[in-house]
Design a protein around this motif. Structure first.
Motif: not given
Length: 116
Positions: A15-16, A21-23, A28-29, A56-61
């Protein structure tokens, strides 16, 4: 003794990710949010999602980029920036790797429009 990590802990980090996404977000965070070491976080994240936090993050982006490409005529450089990637060339390579087509491909935009 290790404490059990719930799916809710990982879901909270997802969710975070979705909300930021833009950050630039580091492992580590995310691990800190989950209360885990970065290595343990990555293992648990992959166990629950089947992908690394980075994948996962790249998929969301890329999903968000697809929405932006469909809904507005903005330039690829701006789309990349809005999904948190400063380098439009890197963005294009990642986009193509995940979708099979470059973000500039009109067929991608047309296919998106037909599926909604």
């Amino acid at each position: 003794m290790r404490r059990a990590i719930s799916r809710d802990t990982i879901d909270a980090t997802i969710v975070y990710m979705e909300g930021h996404l833009q950050e630039k977000i580091t492992r580590d965070q995310l691990a800190s949010l989950a209360g885990l070491t970065p290595e343990h976080y990555s293992r648990v994240f992959k166990k629950y999602t089947g992908r690394s936090p980075f994948e996962y993050m790249m998929g969301l982006r890329v999903e968000r980029a697809l929405e932006l490409l469909q809904r507005s005529p903005i330039k690829i450089k701006e789309v990349a920036r809005r999904v948190g990637i400063d380098d439009p060339y890197y963005f294009s390579r990642m986009f193509k790797r995940l979708t099979g087509a470059p973000p500039s491909d009109r067929k991608v935009k047309q296919a998106i429009g037909q599926t909604r």
